[in-house]
Scaffold this motif. Structure first.
Motif, PDB file in Angstrom:
ATOM      1  N   ALA A 220      -0.894  12.629   7.999  1.00 35.53           N
ATOM      2  CA  ALA A 220      -2.093  11.809   7.845  1.00 35.53           C
ATOM      3  C   ALA A 220      -2.827  11.648   9.175  1.00 35.53           C
ATOM      4  N   GLU A 221      -4.142  11.815   9.136  1.00 36.56           N
ATOM      5  CA  GLU A 221      -5.024  11.539  10.271  1.00 36.56           C
ATOM      6  C   GLU A 221      -6.044  10.492   9.801  1.00 36.56           C
ATOM      7  N   LEU A 222      -5.796   9.249  10.137  1.00 37.45           N
ATOM      8  CA  LEU A 222      -6.588   8.156   9.589  1.00 37.45           C
ATOM      9  C   LEU A 222      -7.334   7.411  10.693  1.00 37.45           C
ATOM     10  N   ASP A 223      -8.663   7.510  10.648  1.00 38.77           N
ATOM     11  CA  ASP A 223      -9.461   6.674  11.543  1.00 38.77           C
ATOM     12  C   ASP A 223      -9.390   5.221  11.072  1.00 38.77           C
ATOM     13  N   LYS A 224      -9.600   4.315  11.990  1.00 32.34           N
ATOM     14  CA  LYS A 224      -9.649   2.904  11.623  1.00 32.34           C
ATOM     15  C   LYS A 224     -10.965   2.645  10.889  1.00 32.34           C
ATOM     16  N   VAL A 225     -10.867   2.374   9.570  1.00 32.56           N
ATOM     17  CA  VAL A 225     -12.057   2.220   8.733  1.00 32.56           C
ATOM     18  C   VAL A 225     -11.953   0.932   7.928  1.00 32.56           C
ATOM     19  N   THR A 226     -12.968   0.097   8.055  1.00 33.85           N
ATOM     20  CA  THR A 226     -13.091  -1.105   7.235  1.00 33.85           C
ATOM     21  C   THR A 226     -14.147  -0.859   6.174  1.00 33.85           C
ATOM     22  N   ILE A 227     -13.853  -1.229   4.942  1.00 36.93           N
ATOM     23  CA  ILE A 227     -14.761  -0.956   3.832  1.00 36.93           C
ATOM     24  C   ILE A 227     -14.931  -2.207   2.989  1.00 36.93           C
ATOM     25  N   TYR A 228     -16.084  -2.317   2.360  1.00 39.18           N
ATOM     26  CA  TYR A 228     -16.375  -3.418   1.440  1.00 39.18           C
ATOM     27  C   TYR A 228     -16.405  -2.814   0.046  1.00 39.18           C
ATOM     28  N   ALA A 229     -15.293  -2.979  -0.707  1.00 40.95           N
ATOM     29  CA  ALA A 229     -15.156  -2.301  -1.996  1.00 40.95           C
ATOM     30  C   ALA A 229     -14.132  -3.042  -2.843  1.00 40.95           C
ATOM     31  N   ASP A 230     -13.870  -2.491  -4.033  1.00 42.13           N
ATOM     32  CA  ASP A 230     -12.855  -3.051  -4.919  1.00 42.13           C
ATOM     33  C   ASP A 230     -11.503  -2.463  -4.526  1.00 42.13           C
ATOM     34  N   GLU A 231     -10.676  -3.257  -3.888  1.00 38.97           N
ATOM     35  CA  GLU A 231      -9.423  -2.760  -3.325  1.00 38.97           C
ATOM     36  C   GLU A 231      -8.480  -2.247  -4.409  1.00 38.97           C
ATOM     37  N   GLU A 232      -8.379  -2.973  -5.518  1.00 33.99           N
ATOM     38  CA  GLU A 232      -7.452  -2.577  -6.576  1.00 33.99           C
ATOM     39  C   GLU A 232      -7.878  -1.263  -7.235  1.00 33.99           C
ATOM     40  N   LEU A 233      -9.177  -1.128  -7.532  1.00 35.87           N
ATOM     41  CA  LEU A 233      -9.637   0.104  -8.171  1.00 35.87           C
ATOM     42  C   LEU A 233      -9.504   1.305  -7.241  1.00 35.87           C
ATOM     43  N   LEU A 234      -9.841   1.139  -5.963  1.00 31.72           N
ATOM     44  CA  LEU A 234      -9.708   2.263  -5.033  1.00 31.72           C
ATOM     45  C   LEU A 234      -8.252   2.674  -4.852  1.00 31.72           C
ATOM     46  N   SER A 235      -7.337   1.710  -4.944  1.00 29.88           N
ATOM     47  CA  SER A 235      -5.913   2.063  -4.827  1.00 29.88           C
ATOM     48  C   SER A 235      -5.507   3.012  -5.951  1.00 29.88           C
ATOM     49  N   GLN A 236      -6.107   2.848  -7.142  1.00 28.78           N
ATOM     50  CA  GLN A 236      -5.811   3.747  -8.252  1.00 28.78           C
ATOM     51  C   GLN A 236      -6.319   5.157  -7.966  1.00 28.78           C
ATOM     52  N   VAL A 237      -7.429   5.257  -7.236  1.00 35.30           N
ATOM     53  CA  VAL A 237      -7.950   6.580  -6.861  1.00 35.30           C
ATOM     54  C   VAL A 237      -6.940   7.316  -5.996  1.00 35.30           C
ATOM     55  N   TRP A 238      -6.460   6.646  -4.932  1.00 37.80           N
ATOM     56  CA  TRP A 238      -5.527   7.306  -4.003  1.00 37.80           C
ATOM     57  C   TRP A 238      -4.191   7.597  -4.671  1.00 37.80           C
ATOM     58  N   ILE A 239      -3.705   6.675  -5.507  1.00 36.10           N
ATOM     59  CA  ILE A 239      -2.429   6.892  -6.196  1.00 36.10           C
ATOM     60  C   ILE A 239      -2.521   8.110  -7.108  1.00 36.10           C
ATOM     61  N   ASN A 240      -3.623   8.208  -7.864  1.00 33.24           N
ATOM     62  CA  ASN A 240      -3.793   9.354  -8.760  1.00 33.24           C
ATOM     63  C   ASN A 240      -3.846  10.668  -7.994  1.00 33.24           C
ATOM     64  N   LEU A 241      -4.636  10.707  -6.929  1.00 31.42           N
ATOM     65  CA  LEU A 241      -4.789  11.952  -6.175  1.00 31.42           C
ATOM     66  C   LEU A 241      -3.501  12.343  -5.450  1.00 31.42           C
ATOM     67  N   MET A 242      -2.834  11.365  -4.831  1.00 32.18           N
ATOM     68  CA  MET A 242      -1.573  11.682  -4.136  1.00 32.18           C
ATOM     69  C   MET A 242      -0.480  12.068  -5.126  1.00 32.18           C
TER      70      MET A 242
END
Length: 341
Positions: A220-242
């Motif tokens: 993983a290469e992760l820049d420090k990124v702050t976002i204003y979004a729906d945390e629970e829904l976005l977690s489903q995106v990453w879980i599905n893709l990973m």
């Protein structure tokens, strides 16, 4: 008496269809007018649309001698078919070309409604198929358990299969409910500010038992990124893709996650060295219930809804998801999200 009642019902139905058609046409005529003059206040818009519908209704009733006109007859037949659920209609252009845009609009509505009906029927068929498969397994193995001659090992094997199929059915139901709520807007975005890089780290740790079991290298290469979004829904995106990356990457392969941000967008790529996806499958990969390799449904699992949910959630956030893949070399999913702060 019954004959008279039928006649009255037939007259009432025709009157209802005529009124509905008149006000529908009136609405679109008013809409064309507003395109030129600009949108008035909502109340005035309703009044003008209703008045236009009344005028069209009056014209339809008053001009009965002219109903033999090919365009008028075709329009009324088409609108009546649409009202009855038959969307396979097309209105020919009138002789003078005065109502070409209205004709095109009605034809487009019929075409769109027909496409939606086809999608609905396919969706029902796909859901029925997906539900029927685990139900058949559960029913069949439950019947086998009635055999008193089964060994303990056989009995436990059948019970395990029933448990797996029950979980599969439960997951299908949960995903369908989630997609339905997203489609109709019942699930609204719960926006909060959080660290996207931390979220990706936490999900990588959550899935560690799965990628460690296959001896995969997760980089993983992760820049420090702050976002204003729906945390629970976005977690489903990453879980599905990973989860997909882990599932379709052979033992000893690599999963590479990159998170970057510039002035315009936030970008996250999840790449694997797995099986890859053929070009013909890439065209449909985000469609509901679409599976690349149907022969491995039972061994690999999944119901073809994960990537549909990914695309829907990303689009709700104003972003987009793209795919690059090559057979035998792996797949790369890229999520682009707008900068919100």
């Amino acid at each position: 008496m019954i004959k008279g009642l039928k006649a009255k019902l037939h007259f009432a139905l025709n009157a209802f269809i005529l009124i509905a058609c008149a006000f529908t046409v009136g609405y679109f005529i008013a809409a064309l007018f507003f395109k030129v003059t600009g949108q008035p206040p909502e109340l005035l818009r309703y009044i003008i649309s209703g008045f236009t519908g009344l005028l069209f209704l009056w014209a339809a009733v008053s001009l009965k001698p002219y109903k033999e006109d090919k365009w008028i007859a075709g329009m009324f037949d088409a609108l009546e078919n649409i009202a009855q659920g038959n969307f396979n209609v097309q209105i020919e252009k009138d002789n003078h070309g005065l109502l070409d845009e209205l004709t095109a609009r009605i034809n487009k509505i019929a075409q769109g409604l027909g496409s939606m009906e086809t999608l609905r029927q396919n969706f029902v068929a796909d859901v029925s198929h997906e539900i029927q498969s685990p139900l058949t397994s559960i029913s069949g193995y439950a019947a086998l358990l009635e055999n008193e001659a089964l060994t303990h090992a056989e009995r436990m094997h059948y019970i395990q299969i029933i448990q797996v199929e029950s979980k599969r059915l439960s997951k299908l139901s949960a995903n369908l409910l989630k997609l339905s709520s997203l489609d109709i807007g019942v699930t609204s975005l719960s926006l909060t500010k959080f660290r996207l890089d931390k979220q990706l780290q936490n999900i990588s740790i959550l899935l560690e038992p799965q990628w460690s079991k296959k001896n995969l290298l997760l980089d993983a290469e992760l820049d420090k990124v702050t976002i204003y979004a729906d945390e629970e829904l976005l977690s489903q995106v990453w879980i599905n893709l990973m989860h997909n990356a882990i599932k379709f990457t052979t033992e000893g392969g690599t999963i590479h996650i990159v998170l970057t941000r510039d002035t315009e967008k936030i970008s996250c790529t999840i790449a694997d060295t797995g099986l890859g996806i053929a070009p013909e499958d890439q065209l449909h990969i985000f469609e509901r219930f679409y599976k690349v390799d149907k022969s491995r449904d039972r061994t690999i699992g999944g119901n073809g809804l994960g990537l549909s949910m990914v695309r829907k959630i990303v689009e709700l956030h104003g972003g987009k998801v793209t795919l690059e893949s090559e057979i035998g070399k792996g797949s790369t999913f890229t999520i682009s999200l707008p900068v919100t702060d």
